[in-house]
Design a protein around this motif. Structure first.
Motif, PDB file in Angstrom:
ATOM      1  N   GLY A 113      29.510 -39.460 -11.390  1.00  0.00           N
ATOM      2  CA  GLY A 113      30.341 -41.379 -11.306  1.00  0.00           C
ATOM      3  C   GLY A 113      29.794 -42.129 -10.543  1.00  0.00           C
ATOM      4  N   ILE A 114      30.832 -43.001  -9.587  1.00  0.00           N
ATOM      5  CA  ILE A 114      30.016 -43.911  -9.524  1.00  0.00           C
ATOM      6  C   ILE A 114      30.805 -43.061  -7.513  1.00  0.00           C
ATOM      7  N   LYS A 115      31.680 -42.132  -7.726  1.00  0.00           N
ATOM      8  CA  LYS A 115      32.016 -41.574  -6.012  1.00  0.00           C
ATOM      9  C   LYS A 115      31.071 -40.234  -5.209  1.00  0.00           C
ATOM     10  N   ASP A 116      30.260 -40.015  -6.631  1.00  0.00           N
ATOM     11  CA  ASP A 116      29.732 -39.525  -6.466  1.00  0.00           C
ATOM     12  C   ASP A 116      28.174 -39.778  -6.069  1.00  0.00           C
ATOM     13  N   GLU A 117      28.225 -41.118  -6.676  1.00  0.00           N
ATOM     14  CA  GLU A 117      27.047 -41.643  -6.197  1.00  0.00           C
ATOM     15  C   GLU A 117      27.371 -42.036  -4.833  1.00  0.00           C
ATOM     16  N   ASN A 118      28.118 -42.966  -4.585  1.00  0.00           N
ATOM     17  CA  ASN A 118      28.330 -43.355  -2.718  1.00  0.00           C
ATOM     18  C   ASN A 118      28.375 -42.087  -1.844  1.00  0.00           C
ATOM     19  N   ILE A 119      28.848 -41.171  -2.467  1.00  0.00           N
ATOM     20  CA  ILE A 119      29.469 -39.582  -1.727  1.00  0.00           C
ATOM     21  C   ILE A 119      27.151 -39.309  -1.326  1.00  0.00           C
ATOM     22  N   ASP A 120      26.660 -39.151  -2.206  1.00  0.00           N
ATOM     23  CA  ASP A 120      25.335 -38.570  -2.085  1.00  0.00           C
ATOM     24  C   ASP A 120      24.471 -39.956  -0.824  1.00  0.00           C
ATOM     25  N   ARG A 121      24.752 -41.164  -1.805  1.00  0.00           N
ATOM     26  CA  ARG A 121      24.745 -42.071  -1.011  1.00  0.00           C
ATOM     27  C   ARG A 121      24.905 -42.474   1.306  1.00  0.00           C
ATOM     28  N   GLN A 122      25.222 -41.918   1.061  1.00  0.00           N
ATOM     29  CA  GLN A 122      26.064 -42.127   2.434  1.00  0.00           C
ATOM     30  C   GLN A 122      25.403 -40.129   3.637  1.00  0.00           C
ATOM     31  N   ILE A 123      25.281 -39.608   2.315  1.00  0.00           N
ATOM     32  CA  ILE A 123      25.172 -38.343   2.952  1.00  0.00           C
ATOM     33  C   ILE A 123      23.510 -38.801   2.939  1.00  0.00           C
ATOM     34  N   LEU A 124      23.098 -39.621   2.883  1.00  0.00           N
ATOM     35  CA  LEU A 124      20.925 -39.673   2.113  1.00  0.00           C
ATOM     36  C   LEU A 124      21.314 -40.472   3.899  1.00  0.00           C
ATOM     37  N   VAL A 125      22.034 -41.572   4.457  1.00  0.00           N
ATOM     38  CA  VAL A 125      21.925 -42.330   5.341  1.00  0.00           C
ATOM     39  C   VAL A 125      22.016 -41.848   6.431  1.00  0.00           C
ATOM     40  N   LEU A 126      23.137 -40.967   6.441  1.00  0.00           N
ATOM     41  CA  LEU A 126      23.434 -40.355   7.566  1.00  0.00           C
ATOM     42  C   LEU A 126      22.485 -38.751   8.404  1.00  0.00           C
ATOM     43  N   HIS A 127      21.946 -38.783   6.721  1.00  0.00           N
ATOM     44  CA  HIS A 127      20.443 -37.851   7.359  1.00  0.00           C
ATOM     45  C   HIS A 127      19.508 -38.778   7.092  1.00  0.00           C
ATOM     46  N   LYS A 128      19.320 -39.639   7.399  1.00  0.00           N
ATOM     47  CA  LYS A 128      18.214 -40.922   8.166  1.00  0.00           C
ATOM     48  C   LYS A 128      18.488 -40.709   9.618  1.00  0.00           C
ATOM     49  N   ALA A 129      19.791 -40.181   9.577  1.00  0.00           N
ATOM     50  CA  ALA A 129      20.005 -40.788  11.303  1.00  0.00           C
ATOM     51  C   ALA A 129      19.698 -39.751  11.698  1.00  0.00           C
ATOM     52  N   ILE A 130      20.552 -38.631  11.045  1.00  0.00           N
ATOM     53  CA  ILE A 130      19.856 -36.861  11.411  1.00  0.00           C
ATOM     54  C   ILE A 130      18.509 -37.120  11.778  1.00  0.00           C
ATOM     55  N   ALA A 131      17.431 -37.247  10.900  1.00  0.00           N
ATOM     56  CA  ALA A 131      15.611 -37.169  10.879  1.00  0.00           C
ATOM     57  C   ALA A 131      15.907 -38.366  12.824  1.00  0.00           C
ATOM     58  N   GLU A 132      15.970 -39.138  12.599  1.00  0.00           N
ATOM     59  CA  GLU A 132      15.685 -40.227  13.920  1.00  0.00           C
ATOM     60  C   GLU A 132      16.000 -39.592  14.991  1.00  0.00           C
ATOM     61  N   LYS A 133      17.477 -38.648  14.840  1.00  0.00           N
ATOM     62  CA  LYS A 133      17.484 -38.690  16.712  1.00  0.00           C
ATOM     63  C   LYS A 133      16.699 -36.912  16.278  1.00  0.00           C
TER      64      LYS A 133
END
Length: 129
Positions: free
Chosen positions: A16-36
């Protein structure tokens, strides 16, 4: 011809759209984590410890453990390291749901990244973290 679900050579998972949004947020957070992590290599020990702990407690599969260990070995190749953490595939979306990188971003950094992503300003925030 019988079109029974069990005979399909593949599985279609509806999200669902909710799962897609959660996955997108998790992906964005992981991008920030990788850079940190690239900027603060001393945090790698914390990730290694959490990864071993999750495997020991049965919170991550052995395959997931091996994947994250392989990604951590790419640390000295920053582009490959970031790609390993942020690959957008069903398998990685599943692995990121039980990430060994939790706790690396402060709550303020986390909120800042999510807000910037929502406003389309993520690249500016990532370079400033």
């Amino acid at each position: 011809m019988n079109h029974h679900k069990a005979t399909k050579p593949y599985r279609v998972k509806k999200t669902g759209i909710k799962d897609e949004n959660i996955d997108r947020q998790i992906l964005v957070l992981h991008k920030a984590i990788a850079e940190k992590l690239i900027r603060q290599p001393e945090l790698l020990a914390q990730v290694q410890h959490k990864l071993a702990e999750r495997l020991e407690q049965g919170q991550i599969s052995y395959g997931g453990y091996i994947h994250w260990q392989s990604v951590l070995e790419l640390y000295h190749q920053p582009e490959q390291f970031v790609l390993g953490i942020t690959e957008d595939s069903p398998y990685l979306r599943k692995l990121r749901r039980v990430t060994p990188f939790s706790g690396l971003l402060t709550e303020q950094e986390r909120q800042q990244v999510l807000q910037a992503d929502a406003c389309g300003e993520l690249s500016q925030v990532l370079t400033g973290l």
